[in-house]
Design an enzyme around this catalytic site. Structure first.
Site: not given
Length: 288
Positions: A43, A116, A153
């Site tokens: 990431e 995300k 993540c």
């Protein structure tokens, strides 16, 4: 038979952005030389994990998806090496900022962007200061080497995200990551094993491989520091870890799968056959 080779990488990042990208390119090249078809980078690998602190100066790191120089460079690399590359980047879109991922196919074609969905906030991980919650929904891509789903993540902690990608046809799940020690005032918890086991559960529950890439090294922010614990890994469709890097090991790790064989096992196990969507209404609430 549809044999594919997945790879995860991990390395330490500094404020030498060109150096970080060069190291990423080297590791992708090393993985491709070993036969990798899909290579996962960690990431936000272009810089240190700037979300340790709430500093407005870091918004200048973001650039639009269209014409993003990092994505263009990685697309050229993907085309030259004939590998699929999910590319994590900091995206500016109008007045909003996203923690995003561009999927690049093995011919260098940029297939689209995922933003995300789950944004954490806590000591050392101040992402809500920087990132708007993603508005793309969970996405999968039909690449040259399989139908791939990617979270980012914090997304990896949510079984709903993994299931949503599986229901869209994903054959493997990929999670670029930046996670390590918990700086004060958080309690000194080592979440490495917990982190791995949650994603192993996604692999087993959805009967498909999972690949996670994390960074290594100690990065110091204005208020403290984080030591990232690496441990990038690949799990098979039963959830077993079949390849793993150490906590402080820079490099790549690979594992091969026959996606047709995995598909047959997934169908025969019956987990998708026996689902009861009519009973899952509580999943659309925050609790009852």
């Amino acid at each position: 038979m549809r044999k594919v080779v997945f790879a995860a990488t991990q390395f330490a990042c500094s404020w030498d952005r060109a150096g970080n990208v060069a190291r990423a390119r080297q590791l992708v090249g090393a993985a491709a030389a070993q036969g990798a078809n899909v290579v996962l980078l960690q990431e936000l690998f272009e810089t240190p994990y700037f979300c340790q602190d709430q500093l407005a100066v870091h918004f200048a790191l973001a650039l639009p998806f269209e014409g993003h120089p990092l994505i263009a460079e990685m697309a050229e690399l993907a085309e030259r090496l004939h590998v699929v590359l999910p590319v994590s980047f900091f995206e500016k879109a109008g007045h909003a900022y996203f923690n995003s991922l561009a999927m690049v196919d093995a011919d260098g074609r940029i297939m689209g962007v995922y933003r995300k969905s789950h944004i954490p906030a806590g000591p050392g991980y101040q992402e809500k200061y920087y990132f708007t919650p993603g508005d793309t929904g969970f996405r999968v891509w039909r690449t040259r080497f399989g139908i791939l789903g990617c979270g980012i993540c914090w997304d990896q902690w949510f079984p709903e995200a993994a299931r949503a990608m599986a229901l869209q046809g994903a054959e493997a799940l990929f999670y670029p990551t930046a996670i390590g020690s918990e700086p004060p005032p958080a309690p000194p918890v080592d979440s490495r094993d917990h982190w791995q086991r949650v994603m192993q559960g996604h692999a087993g529950a959805n009967c498909m491989p999972v690949v996670a890439s994390n960074r290594i090294g100690t990065e110091r922010g204005a208020a403290g520091e984080i030591t990232f614990y690496g441990s990038s890994f690949i799990a098979d469709a039963t959830g077993a870890i079949v390849a793993e890097l150490a906590r402080d090991q820079e490099g790549t790790v690979l594992a091969a799968f026959d996606l047709d064989e995995v598909m047959r096992a997934r169908a025969s196990w019956g987990l998708f056959r026996d689902r009861r969507p009519d009973l899952y209404g509580p999943l659309q609430t925050h609790g009852q």
